[in-house]
Design a protein around this motif. Sequence first.
Motif, PDB file in Angstrom:
ATOM      1  N   TYR A   1       0.803  -1.221   0.000  1.00  0.00           N
ATOM      2  CA  TYR A   1       0.000   0.000   0.000  1.00  0.00           C
ATOM      3  C   TYR A   1       0.836   1.270   0.000  1.00  0.00           C
ATOM      4  O   TYR A   1       0.273   2.369  -0.094  1.00  0.00           O
ATOM      5  CB  TYR A   1      -0.979  -0.041   1.177  1.00  0.00           C
ATOM      6  N   ALA A   2       2.145   1.131   0.052  1.00  0.00           N
ATOM      7  CA  ALA A   2       3.007   2.301  -0.052  1.00  0.00           C
ATOM      8  C   ALA A   2       3.211   2.729  -1.503  1.00  0.00           C
ATOM      9  O   ALA A   2       3.819   3.765  -1.763  1.00  0.00           O
ATOM     10  CB  ALA A   2       4.372   2.027   0.588  1.00  0.00           C
ATOM     11  N   HIS A   3       2.695   1.940  -2.432  1.00  0.00           N
ATOM     12  CA  HIS A   3       2.933   2.225  -3.850  1.00  0.00           C
ATOM     13  C   HIS A   3       1.705   2.865  -4.504  1.00  0.00           C
ATOM     14  O   HIS A   3       0.582   2.787  -4.000  1.00  0.00           O
ATOM     15  CB  HIS A   3       3.370   0.950  -4.574  1.00  0.00           C
ATOM     16  N   GLY A   4       1.944   3.487  -5.639  1.00  0.00           N
ATOM     17  CA  GLY A   4       0.915   4.286  -6.285  1.00  0.00           C
ATOM     18  C   GLY A   4      -0.292   3.505  -6.755  1.00  0.00           C
ATOM     19  O   GLY A   4      -1.392   4.063  -6.848  1.00  0.00           O
ATOM     20  N   ARG A   5      -0.120   2.233  -7.066  1.00  0.00           N
ATOM     21  CA  ARG A   5      -1.224   1.455  -7.594  1.00  0.00           C
ATOM     22  C   ARG A   5      -2.446   1.474  -6.664  1.00  0.00           C
ATOM     23  O   ARG A   5      -3.579   1.589  -7.112  1.00  0.00           O
ATOM     24  CB  ARG A   5      -0.769   0.007  -7.840  1.00  0.00           C
TER      25      ARG A   5
END
Length: 529
Positions: A220-224
Amino acid sequence: MKPDDMGVLFDEIAEHGTPTTVHLDRPLDLGDDRRKFGVADLAELVQELAGWLAAAGAGHRDRVAIVKENHWDYDLLSCAAVRIGAVPAKLSDRLPSNTVEALLKRLDPKVLVTTTAVLEHARAAGVDLASFAGTTLVLDGAVPGTLSLDDVRGHTAPGPRRRHDDEPLAVMHTSGTTGTPKLVVHSRNTIIGQLARFETVRYPVIGMRGDDTLVNASAYAHGRTFCWTASAFCLAPREIVIISQQDADRVDPVLRAHPPTVMEALPATYVRFAELTERLDNPFRRTRLFVSTYDAMHPPTIRSYLTASHRKRPLWMQGWGQSETGPLTFRFHTRSSVDPKQSGRTSRNVGYAVPLKTRLRVVDPDSFEPVPRGQPGLVLTKTAARCLDYVGETDRWQAKHWGDWWITGDLGVRNRDGSVDLLDREVDMVPELSCLRVEDILEERLPQALECVVLGQPGKAPLPVVVTVDGELDKESWLRAAHDILPLQEPIALTWDQIPRTGTGKVRRLALLEQITATAETHGTGRWT
């Protein structure tokens, strides 16, 4: 409805009377023990979080860095930052502390949101993360020189503040497989207008339905997941289940209680959860659609899930893209497409350019002249969803342009039918060989392998690394698997945890090569990493 302003996303969805219920595999890291939320609950929570950030000093155009343990509250905190006009920047706690330090220096955030474990881990490495932000808000304790939740609770948030569609909306980092990640800047137009809105179309067969149970097991730290949050709630499935953990045994009860009809997960997560497909009453029996992003999947893993489904024609939708561009291609797999009897079939064909959204071109990496269909080259793309910049590295962002085209840094082949076969990242390439294709073949022939990685070394044969449960690989099995593959070095067997990985579970190939050989020298130039 279509997503628009992420700061009031849940307010607007709640006004529509959307009945979606969210179930969590564990409570959020926000001092809240709930594992079940309605949309109205989420709207109230985001407003409360916005008050916390405002109390910590964040305001219009300020950057708010978020570094914590993996959970969906990354995106709720991001929505809260957007609500007050700030720019959230999500950083994975899986990054080395010195890497987080470098990214925070580039960001210069007004507020850092983190946890005691992240701060303590960094201090053990000699890094004081709190020193790189104006204020640090610690979510789970009192740390001298920082704010705790007791210091910010009860603060009334200012009213929602909308920004121009082309202003920076959020910052997310790339996977960092080849070194320090880039900090990718997206606007509302690029990540919401171009990407999330496209996903809210109710496409035949694959479109979301009102009775669906949608499971997401991601990083969840990524842009997706920021984009996914916008689209998933607008599609209003009956249930959304958030999985934040990688332990199959811990996740199993949650999936059994809420068996997915649609599931999206990281490639590495699918590998870790594959053992669940073989258990009695497996939790994927109702799944009609599996979705994977970030990286191509190996056929044996895809096959295990499609076989586990009791649906007549389950589908696997594979997307290939980048943090800078969003999805570029898509492909569907069926049971027959990953049948081992289909000789030579691999998942390295990532399908076709997203219609009306992206264009692709394969060129010679030296001259940038287009190469004929069927010939390998450097993959370029043209898309309106391209990011605005790299924070602190504008020159690097500009260097990845060729006119209006974006240089992906991937090597591939454009087939006669227009589909694309990925070969390797340019930095990882081996002349006259696709490491990714060899990995597919080895994984098909080595059932005990969780993952295979082929590393290139100048002046030497490619080095295979086989990941198994116990870090063991018997010689006879290896010889049978590799007997007709061009000369390889003797394999090295390692466990999953011995492999250096990104926050999304991707293998950090250069780090692994250096770990094994004490050098990170490769055949590639790394010009477009």
